[in-house]
Design a protein around this motif. Sequence first.
Motif, PDB file in Angstrom:
ATOM      1  N   VAL A   9       6.960   9.179  -7.830  1.00 28.95           N
ATOM      2  CA  VAL A   9       6.789   8.197  -6.736  1.00 28.95           C
ATOM      3  C   VAL A   9       8.334   8.044  -6.301  1.00 28.95           C
ATOM      4  O   VAL A   9       9.181   7.749  -6.910  1.00 28.95           O
ATOM      5  CB  VAL A   9       6.252   6.905  -6.987  1.00 28.95           C
ATOM      6  N   LYS A  49      -1.210  -0.860  -3.967  1.00 31.99           N
ATOM      7  CA  LYS A  49      -2.748  -0.083  -3.739  1.00 31.99           C
ATOM      8  C   LYS A  49      -2.583   1.255  -3.122  1.00 31.99           C
ATOM      9  O   LYS A  49      -1.602   1.392  -2.292  1.00 31.99           O
ATOM     10  CB  LYS A  49      -3.542  -1.103  -2.830  1.00 31.99           C
ATOM     11  N   GLU A  50      -3.498   2.174  -3.318  1.00 28.84           N
ATOM     12  CA  GLU A  50      -3.457   3.365  -2.807  1.00 28.84           C
ATOM     13  C   GLU A  50      -4.155   3.280  -1.647  1.00 28.84           C
ATOM     14  O   GLU A  50      -4.954   2.519  -1.401  1.00 28.84           O
ATOM     15  CB  GLU A  50      -4.023   4.452  -3.882  1.00 28.84           C
ATOM     16  N   LYS A  59       1.778  13.402  -9.030  1.00 29.86           N
ATOM     17  CA  LYS A  59       0.887  12.672 -10.183  1.00 29.86           C
ATOM     18  C   LYS A  59       1.959  11.891 -10.961  1.00 29.86           C
ATOM     19  O   LYS A  59       1.746  10.982 -11.600  1.00 29.86           O
ATOM     20  CB  LYS A  59      -0.100  13.170 -10.888  1.00 29.86           C
ATOM     21  N   ASN A 102      -2.740   2.883  -8.326  1.00 31.29           N
ATOM     22  CA  ASN A 102      -3.673   2.065  -7.735  1.00 31.29           C
ATOM     23  C   ASN A 102      -3.669   0.762  -8.746  1.00 31.29           C
ATOM     24  O   ASN A 102      -3.894   0.721  -9.751  1.00 31.29           O
ATOM     25  CB  ASN A 102      -4.856   2.682  -7.697  1.00 31.29           C
ATOM     26  N   LYS A 108       3.786   8.811  -2.793  1.00 31.01           N
ATOM     27  CA  LYS A 108       3.656   9.547  -3.965  1.00 31.01           C
ATOM     28  C   LYS A 108       3.844  11.204  -3.952  1.00 31.01           C
ATOM     29  O   LYS A 108       3.525  11.660  -2.867  1.00 31.01           O
ATOM     30  CB  LYS A 108       2.150   9.549  -4.111  1.00 31.01           C
ATOM     31  N   HIS A 168       0.794  -1.238  -0.055  1.00 25.63           N
ATOM     32  CA  HIS A 168      -0.089   0.065   0.038  1.00 25.63           C
ATOM     33  C   HIS A 168       0.947   1.220  -0.039  1.00 25.63           C
ATOM     34  O   HIS A 168       1.732   1.348   0.572  1.00 25.63           O
ATOM     35  CB  HIS A 168      -0.878   0.003   1.424  1.00 25.63           C
ATOM     36  N   LEU A 169       0.337   2.284  -0.680  1.00 25.38           N
ATOM     37  CA  LEU A 169       1.136   3.446  -0.617  1.00 25.38           C
ATOM     38  C   LEU A 169       1.216   4.099   0.726  1.00 25.38           C
ATOM     39  O   LEU A 169       0.139   4.112   1.637  1.00 25.38           O
ATOM     40  CB  LEU A 169       0.159   4.533  -1.746  1.00 25.38           C
TER      41      LEU A 169
END
Length: 135
Positions: free
Chosen positions: A69, A134-135, A66, A115, A63, A43-44
């Motif tokens: 990362v 996953k976000e 956009k 995601n 993150k 997960h993020l």
Amino acid sequence: MAAEKLTKARLVQILIIFIILASAFTWRTYHHQPVKKSEDICHLDRSCSLNLEGITLSINFKKIDKEQVEISIQAIENKDKSKIMALSVSSNVLTENTHHIQNETFRLNVRAALNNSRWSIETQDGKQHWFTLKE
């Protein structure tokens, strides 16, 4: 062959073949073991632990914006300290396909939403470990 009469020998042959096939099907069904899926979910903004070829890695995805990362990779348990520098990271969302780890924290450019993106970490000898972010 369809016009031939069904003899006792032919009937016995058909029954023996049927019994062999039915027993093979039953044996295979009874002894079937599902393949363990080796894909993990990370997960993020949360630490994720992966075990890869004797190396336990702690990976953190952050993150930045956009299109970028930041990935932090730290070896929690490592039998061979030189192996951590031999890893490479790749994903379907990266602008460049594979990135070799040179230091423990690095930034990568992304071209899509993170995601459900798939990532892989590969050792120098070609062993891969896949995981989903996953976000």
